[in-house]
Scaffold this active site. Sequence first.
Site: not given
Ligand SMILES: O=c1[nH]cc([C@@H]2O[C@H](COP(=O)(O)OP(=O)(O)OP(=O)(O)O)[C@@H](O)[C@H]2O)c(=O)[nH]1
Length: 590
Positions: A88, A458, A484-486, A501
């Site tokens: 989070d 090629d 052609g074939d190289f 490649r």
């Molecule tokens: O600079 C950036 N700051 C934040 C983010 C993105 O913001 C979200 C934060 O939300 P959260 O942690 O609640 O996550 P969710 O997206 O809701 O996904 P969950 O299913 O894990 O709850 C997060 O996605 C960051 O990546 C950004 O992108 N840049």
Amino acid sequence: MVLCPVIRKLLHKRVVLASASPRRQEILRQAGLRFEVVPSRFKEMLPKALFPSPPAYAVETAKQKALEVARRMHQKDLRAPDVVIGADTIVAVGGLILEKPVDKQDAYSMLSRLSGKEHSVFTGVAIVHCCSRDGRLDTDVSEFYEETRVRFSELSEDLLWEYIDSGEPMDKAGGYGIQALGGMLVEQVHGDFLNVVGFPLNRFCKKLAELYYPSGREDPRPAQSHQGRGGRDEDGGERTQAAGPEEAVSSRTGHSPPPFPTGLLELVDSFKASKALFTACKLKVFDLLKDGAPLKAVDVAGKLGASACGTGRLLDTCVALGFLQKTDRGYSNTETANLHLTSDGAYSLRGLVLHHSDHPWDLSARPESAGRDGVDPHDGALGERTGPPCQASCTHSEETRLGLLRAMHSLAKLTARHVATAFDLSRFSSACDLGGCTGALAHALAREYPRLRVTVFDLPEVLQHVAGFQPDGPRTEQVSFLPGDFFEDSLPEADLYVVSRILRDWPDGKVHELLSRVARACKPGGGLLLVDVAAGPEAEAEAEGLRRRAGGERSAAVYAHLLRRLGFADVRAAGAGVRPLALLGTRGAP
Ligand SMILES: O=c1[nH]cc([C@@H]2O[C@H](COP(=O)(O)OP(=O)(O)OP(=O)(O)O)[C@@H](O)[C@H]2O)c(=O)[nH]1
């Protein structure tokens, strides 16, 4: 590639990322982790006032997100995953916690609060180890957070609203995405950038190391220094303090067991990933999931005429490999799959996948006899190398051949501009691209050098298919095609020969023959541009001969050595895109 040994520890576990955030998925995928995505349904509404600090709130939310997924999966499958990861991200400023804005006005008030000031971004992470015993779920939660301080410039009203109108703030903590347009608002960052983006990868690896190597050693198998320490064993269970059987043996004999061969075992296992990719491409799974609404496994199975159970396993493997994403609504393609694995993706490589699926690598053909006969295994003794796939496609059906050409074209397009600009080629007025296939590189050269005429040389059976691959636009008339074939035909006259490649698919004798032919055709002062060589130290060159890497390429140093022997002077190397190196040699006087 997995650089971090501790990430490798998770490769054999069923890992679930309890997050819908595409950024988290991307960060962990780039780190080489394989996981399923099951977004959490936990409502992020814990009462903030109850927490002693903003990071404590983020950690608890991360933990609840992960636990919700672990419990749900356990109930549904009666088998929980081995590890669930939740995270989070929040922004803290002046005692306030900012999450994702609920609407534009909310984004405006967040961003204006951050304008001209420093704030902290906290990401809380929970790693939940799960274990089902007698139908009961046991969980063991490890958690941590990371802080990054970010300073914003003063933001004008115009800039603020323009940014909000871009739509970017809406799914981002604090209302900005530092990795995209929001980067323009940022003056300074102190700490882990990825933490701001949504996942503190560095701390995560350290935390895993703490859990899996508690004594600070990378690999716990040679166990002497673990005595008396707890920690997690290979399967994620708590390691007991008593010595295991291996330790008992080593203390009796006085010998330490050798390090656990993790890399080797990974190699033994890695064919499964290729197999899953081959099968999904063959069944056209990615074509089925392109553009439309997500589909459940049973629906995919129904459309493919396959078993629901097997299809579910295949789809989950594709999720772990990063080709599909899974939500409550079902499976859908990731961007990578849309671009590269659908039949008509902008950079489709499906033809190449099918080619490799249908033509197992020649090295497996006659290894035992090569060993007995003492034949140089790099000279085709292990089965004939028949040259680049698009030239060796006479046995293919029309559809497969076109798919393969499309893949070759996609690969060339991905790096053509890098190759064309790796060196200043403006001194040349004519070029010949040997085995240049659809002309993707030839057109890039023509676009970069207005006075350069490029001939693609090629096989006739290749060139008869290239019309559909020609671009419109300026300078296309500078490119022409000559059949052609190289190896058989005289090479067309040119100031610059391009060999891109194709060499990796030929045995050493053929490589030598082709480059000798080019050396003879090239006038003094003329050039040879050689593309798709691996980096490697010069010192190895002589000892290596023309030895190939596992992927088939030979090193730049090896080629440079050969080119000098063939009369090219001033051989220089340059990067030519993400992976390949290019070499440019100038023909000296004979
Ligand atoms: O600079 C950036 N700051 C934040 C983010 C993105 O913001 C979200 C934060 O939300 P959260 O942690 O609640 O996550 P969710 O997206 O809701 O996904 P969950 O299913 O894990 O709850 C997060 O996605 C960051 O990546 C950004 O992108 N840049």
